[in-house]
Write a protein that holds these residues in place. Structure first.
Motif, PDB file in Angstrom:
ATOM      1  N   ILE A  88      88.275  -1.845  75.716  1.00  0.00           N
ATOM      2  CA  ILE A  88      88.279  -0.262  75.525  1.00  0.00           C
ATOM      3  C   ILE A  88      87.671   0.310  74.008  1.00  0.00           C
ATOM      4  CG2 ILE A  88      90.158   1.965  75.028  1.00  0.00           C
ATOM      5  CD1 ILE A  88      91.470   0.217  77.647  1.00  0.00           C
ATOM      6  N   PHE A  89      88.541  -0.513  73.041  1.00  0.00           N
ATOM      7  CA  PHE A  89      87.597  -0.351  71.934  1.00  0.00           C
ATOM      8  C   PHE A  89      86.149  -0.342  71.914  1.00  0.00           C
ATOM      9  CE2 PHE A  89      86.250  -1.855  67.797  1.00  0.00           C
ATOM     10  CZ  PHE A  89      86.454  -0.267  66.860  1.00  0.00           C
ATOM     11  N   ASP A  90      85.489  -1.453  72.405  1.00  0.00           N
ATOM     12  CA  ASP A  90      84.151  -1.381  72.159  1.00  0.00           C
ATOM     13  C   ASP A  90      83.220  -0.077  73.249  1.00  0.00           C
ATOM     14  OD1 ASP A  90      84.348  -3.656  71.190  1.00  0.00           O
ATOM     15  OD2 ASP A  90      84.410  -5.147  73.244  1.00  0.00           O
ATOM     16  N   LEU A  91      84.082   0.195  74.345  1.00  0.00           N
ATOM     17  CA  LEU A  91      83.856   0.988  75.334  1.00  0.00           C
ATOM     18  C   LEU A  91      83.149   3.037  74.446  1.00  0.00           C
ATOM     19  CD1 LEU A  91      84.808   0.323  78.303  1.00  0.00           C
ATOM     20  CD2 LEU A  91      82.957   0.296  77.771  1.00  0.00           C
ATOM     21  N   LYS A  92      85.201   2.795  73.686  1.00  0.00           N
ATOM     22  CA  LYS A  92      84.678   4.130  72.801  1.00  0.00           C
ATOM     23  C   LYS A  92      84.069   4.002  71.537  1.00  0.00           C
ATOM     24  CE  LYS A  92      89.603   4.775  73.724  1.00  0.00           C
ATOM     25  NZ  LYS A  92      91.283   4.788  72.642  1.00  0.00           N
ATOM     26  N   HIS A  93      83.238   2.501  71.373  1.00  0.00           N
ATOM     27  CA  HIS A  93      82.715   2.434  70.063  1.00  0.00           C
ATOM     28  C   HIS A  93      80.865   3.146  70.938  1.00  0.00           C
ATOM     29  CE1 HIS A  93      79.414   0.691  67.484  1.00  0.00           C
ATOM     30  NE2 HIS A  93      80.663   1.167  67.128  1.00  0.00           N
ATOM     31  N   ASP A  94      80.940   2.142  71.842  1.00  0.00           N
ATOM     32  CA  ASP A  94      79.224   2.643  72.624  1.00  0.00           C
ATOM     33  C   ASP A  94      79.451   3.975  73.270  1.00  0.00           C
ATOM     34  OD1 ASP A  94      79.003  -0.025  72.504  1.00  0.00           O
ATOM     35  OD2 ASP A  94      79.347  -0.201  74.502  1.00  0.00           O
ATOM     36  N   LEU A  95      80.730   4.759  73.668  1.00  0.00           N
ATOM     37  CA  LEU A  95      80.432   5.925  74.102  1.00  0.00           C
ATOM     38  C   LEU A  95      79.858   7.255  72.704  1.00  0.00           C
ATOM     39  CD1 LEU A  95      81.062   7.893  76.261  1.00  0.00           C
ATOM     40  CD2 LEU A  95      83.611   7.778  75.744  1.00  0.00           C
ATOM     41  N   ILE A  96      80.904   6.995  71.728  1.00  0.00           N
ATOM     42  CA  ILE A  96      80.949   8.371  70.367  1.00  0.00           C
ATOM     43  C   ILE A  96      78.824   7.193  70.368  1.00  0.00           C
ATOM     44  CG2 ILE A  96      81.179   7.675  67.983  1.00  0.00           C
ATOM     45  CD1 ILE A  96      83.835   6.685  68.444  1.00  0.00           C
ATOM     46  N   GLN A  97      78.512   6.003  70.084  1.00  0.00           N
ATOM     47  CA  GLN A  97      77.486   5.917  69.602  1.00  0.00           C
ATOM     48  C   GLN A  97      76.398   6.800  70.830  1.00  0.00           C
ATOM     49  OE1 GLN A  97      75.853   1.303  69.466  1.00  0.00           O
ATOM     50  NE2 GLN A  97      74.177   1.787  69.174  1.00  0.00           N
ATOM     51  N   MET A  98      76.304   6.814  71.758  1.00  0.00           N
ATOM     52  CA  MET A  98      75.150   7.345  72.715  1.00  0.00           C
ATOM     53  C   MET A  98      75.420   8.655  72.677  1.00  0.00           C
ATOM     54  SD  MET A  98      76.310   5.085  76.045  1.00  0.00           S
ATOM     55  CE  MET A  98      75.298   3.615  77.468  1.00  0.00           C
ATOM     56  N   GLN A  99      77.087   9.006  71.804  1.00  0.00           N
ATOM     57  CA  GLN A  99      76.924  10.523  72.496  1.00  0.00           C
ATOM     58  C   GLN A  99      76.487  11.927  71.067  1.00  0.00           C
ATOM     59  OE1 GLN A  99      81.522  11.001  71.616  1.00  0.00           O
ATOM     60  NE2 GLN A  99      81.850  12.227  74.111  1.00  0.00           N
ATOM     61  N   ASN A 100      76.072  10.624  69.965  1.00  0.00           N
ATOM     62  CA  ASN A 100      75.736  10.444  68.520  1.00  0.00           C
ATOM     63  C   ASN A 100      74.201  10.298  69.323  1.00  0.00           C
ATOM     64  OD1 ASN A 100      77.599  11.338  67.416  1.00  0.00           O
ATOM     65  ND2 ASN A 100      77.760   8.715  66.473  1.00  0.00           N
ATOM     66  N   GLU A 101      73.175   9.854  70.202  1.00  0.00           N
ATOM     67  CA  GLU A 101      72.196   9.796  70.106  1.00  0.00           C
ATOM     68  C   GLU A 101      71.938  10.418  70.830  1.00  0.00           C
ATOM     69  OE1 GLU A 101      71.856   5.420  72.505  1.00  0.00           O
ATOM     70  OE2 GLU A 101      72.129   4.492  70.420  1.00  0.00           O
ATOM     71  N   TYR A 102      72.578  11.286  71.536  1.00  0.00           N
ATOM     72  CA  TYR A 102      72.573  12.678  73.153  1.00  0.00           C
ATOM     73  C   TYR A 102      72.585  13.551  72.339  1.00  0.00           C
ATOM     74  CZ  TYR A 102      73.774  15.959  76.122  1.00  0.00           C
ATOM     75  OH  TYR A 102      73.401  17.583  77.363  1.00  0.00           O
ATOM     76  N   GLU A 103      73.035  13.652  71.014  1.00  0.00           N
ATOM     77  CA  GLU A 103      73.449  15.137  70.349  1.00  0.00           C
ATOM     78  C   GLU A 103      71.595  14.883  69.237  1.00  0.00           C
ATOM     79  OE1 GLU A 103      77.021  14.930  67.500  1.00  0.00           O
ATOM     80  OE2 GLU A 103      78.515  14.941  69.507  1.00  0.00           O
TER      81      GLU A 103
END
Length: 142
Positions: A88-103
């Motif tokens: 879950i931690f890794d998925l949250k990290h990936d999600l935050i990274q993807m959100q940053n890339e999306y922004e």
């Protein structure tokens, strides 16, 4: 500090007073568990032929077996829970990274749209200038 609880229970058809700092419900639950073990053993033919000491040792071995199996099961569940927490931690990290890339991609899209608009304005200006030059050359040729 929690209040001491004393409760009368029946274990193997004998009355006992259990005491502790746990709730009455918990102490009754403990007595019920032990009674279930006794009932399990009494249903076996070999149990009746054992002497009292052997019956007690058998009970203790089985209770210890239940305990160690539960400890192992708890360890497995804890390890699985920790693994899932890490996932879950890794998925949250990936999600935050993807959100940053999306922004960042959205900002780049806005920058490119703005740049495109400026280039369209420049193209219209140059086309108008070209038409103006062509008109001047047409008048000059005449």
């Amino acid at each position: 500090m929690t209040k001491r609880t004393d409760v009368e229970v029946i274990i193997n058809d004998k009355r006992y007073t259990l005491g502790g700092y746990e709730s009455e419900e918990y102490l009754q639950k403990v007595a019920s568990y032990i009674n279930a073990k006794y009932a399990e053993f009494k249903s076996k033919d070999f149990y009746r032929s054992l002497d009292f000491d052997m019956k007690m040792v058998l009970m203790q071995i089985n209770l210890a077996d239940d305990y160690f199996k539960m400890v192992d099961h708890l360890k497995e569940i804890t390890d699985e829970s920790n693994q899932k927490s890490n996932e879950i931690f890794d998925l949250k990290h990936d999600l935050i990274q993807m959100q940053n890339e999306y922004e960042a991609a959205e900002k780049e899209i806005e920058r490119l749209k703005s740049e495109n608009l400026e280039q369209q304005k420049e193209m219209i200006r140059l086309e108008a200038e070209l038409k103006g030059v062509a008109k001047k050359q047409g008048k000059a040729r005449r």
